[in-house]
Design a protein around this motif. Sequence first.
Motif, PDB file in Angstrom:
ATOM      1  N   PRO A  27       0.835  -1.205   0.000  1.00 36.90           N
ATOM      2  CA  PRO A  27       0.000   0.000   0.000  1.00 36.90           C
ATOM      3  C   PRO A  27       0.875   1.262   0.000  1.00 36.90           C
ATOM      4  O   PRO A  27       1.909   1.315   0.659  1.00 36.90           O
ATOM      5  CB  PRO A  27      -0.783  -0.099   1.314  1.00 36.90           C
ATOM      6  N   PHE A  28       0.448   2.261  -0.754  1.00 34.23           N
ATOM      7  CA  PHE A  28       1.151   3.540  -0.714  1.00 34.23           C
ATOM      8  C   PHE A  28       0.159   4.656  -1.012  1.00 34.23           C
ATOM      9  O   PHE A  28      -0.956   4.422  -1.474  1.00 34.23           O
ATOM     10  CB  PHE A  28       2.328   3.572  -1.689  1.00 34.23           C
ATOM     11  N   SER A  29       0.576   5.867  -0.712  1.00 29.05           N
ATOM     12  CA  SER A  29      -0.285   7.025  -0.947  1.00 29.05           C
ATOM     13  C   SER A  29       0.498   8.119  -1.638  1.00 29.05           C
ATOM     14  O   SER A  29       1.731   8.188  -1.545  1.00 29.05           O
ATOM     15  CB  SER A  29      -0.863   7.548   0.371  1.00 29.05           C
ATOM     16  N   ALA A  30      -0.224   8.966  -2.350  1.00 29.09           N
ATOM     17  CA  ALA A  30       0.361  10.143  -2.992  1.00 29.09           C
ATOM     18  C   ALA A  30      -0.362  11.371  -2.466  1.00 29.09           C
ATOM     19  O   ALA A  30      -1.598  11.423  -2.473  1.00 29.09           O
ATOM     20  CB  ALA A  30       0.214  10.053  -4.506  1.00 29.09           C
ATOM     21  N   GLU A  31       0.398  12.354  -1.997  1.00 26.16           N
ATOM     22  CA  GLU A  31      -0.190  13.555  -1.410  1.00 26.16           C
ATOM     23  C   GLU A  31       0.382  14.796  -2.083  1.00 26.16           C
ATOM     24  O   GLU A  31       1.592  14.891  -2.319  1.00 26.16           O
ATOM     25  CB  GLU A  31       0.097  13.601   0.091  1.00 26.16           C
ATOM     26  N   ASN A  32      -0.484  15.746  -2.399  1.00 26.98           N
ATOM     27  CA  ASN A  32      -0.079  16.999  -3.016  1.00 26.98           C
ATOM     28  C   ASN A  32       0.189  18.031  -1.927  1.00 26.98           C
ATOM     29  O   ASN A  32      -0.719  18.480  -1.244  1.00 26.98           O
ATOM     30  CB  ASN A  32      -1.177  17.491  -3.958  1.00 26.98           C
ATOM     31  N   LEU A  33       1.457  18.418  -1.772  1.00 29.20           N
ATOM     32  CA  LEU A  33       1.837  19.395  -0.767  1.00 29.20           C
ATOM     33  C   LEU A  33       1.747  20.825  -1.268  1.00 29.20           C
ATOM     34  O   LEU A  33       1.958  21.768  -0.508  1.00 29.20           O
ATOM     35  CB  LEU A  33       3.277  19.128  -0.292  1.00 29.20           C
ATOM     36  N   ASP A  34       1.438  20.984  -2.544  1.00 26.67           N
ATOM     37  CA  ASP A  34       1.461  22.304  -3.171  1.00 26.67           C
ATOM     38  C   ASP A  34       0.121  23.023  -2.994  1.00 26.67           C
ATOM     39  O   ASP A  34      -0.861  22.446  -2.533  1.00 26.67           O
ATOM     40  CB  ASP A  34       1.773  22.156  -4.659  1.00 26.67           C
ATOM     41  N   THR A  35       0.105  24.287  -3.400  1.00 25.07           N
ATOM     42  CA  THR A  35      -1.122  25.086  -3.352  1.00 25.07           C
ATOM     43  C   THR A  35      -1.845  25.080  -4.694  1.00 25.07           C
ATOM     44  O   THR A  35      -2.861  25.748  -4.848  1.00 25.07           O
ATOM     45  CB  THR A  35      -0.803  26.531  -2.953  1.00 25.07           C
ATOM     46  N   ALA A  36      -1.295  24.345  -5.662  1.00 23.71           N
ATOM     47  CA  ALA A  36      -1.932  24.195  -6.970  1.00 23.71           C
ATOM     48  C   ALA A  36      -2.145  22.717  -7.251  1.00 23.71           C
ATOM     49  O   ALA A  36      -1.469  21.855  -6.687  1.00 23.71           O
ATOM     50  CB  ALA A  36      -1.061  24.820  -8.059  1.00 23.71           C
TER      51      ALA A  36
END
Length: 231
Positions: free
Chosen positions: A152-161
């Motif tokens: 299992p893995f996850s992808a997270e957007n740390l940006d403001t766009a």
Amino acid sequence: DPLQEKGQGLRNPVNGGQNGPARARKVNILESFGHLDCPTCPEAEKKLIPYFGEPNLLIVNYHVRFGTAPDPWETPGNQIVYDSYGFTSHPQVKLNGKNGYYGMPEANLKFQQDYDLLLAALKTRDSTSPLLVVIDTAGVLYDTSQFNITLPFSAENLDTASLGPLSFRAMAVKNLPVVFSFRENDPWEAIVVETVSKASAGADLAIGSLSPGGRKNFEVLIDLKDEALKH
């Protein structure tokens, strides 16, 4: 982008707060493609040795088809990756999946000159990324009876766009030295033993768009039956 283990600096971004959106450490991936019977592959692989230990660089080696000669490390998944890059010769490398970003040909690099030029381009690349990819190590399962790994893995957007479109690939790598009788002087073999680009349920490991602060969870099943039988 980096696959970071759960708990390793997940909320300690490289630069964030008042200086802008949070960013994760980026791990560049150099994919090397060859075959045991490829006469020039050992020479090409030795050109990569000076880059071992380079910060934020992971070098892995895919074994793919070379005529009709057998190679115990070939897998269908590895061949799909090689073919998708449009390569028609051995040896070859691809940096972060897109050599063109560095001004290099997208296929069929000449290892005598192009490998050094491609790797030198790493110095100009941003060492951080707004995309944080995290392996849930607590959820990794190895089925010793079926010889497969659930990851299992996850992808997270740390940006403001928003980010996207995005695609992912999971690989199982044998990272212990492999000794071949006719290549005993080779100092390394970090071999990709299987690679997948689909989730356990069969859907592509892909995201059309990931909103700011958004997170997407994935689970993949890597089948190691052939690898387990051979070794």
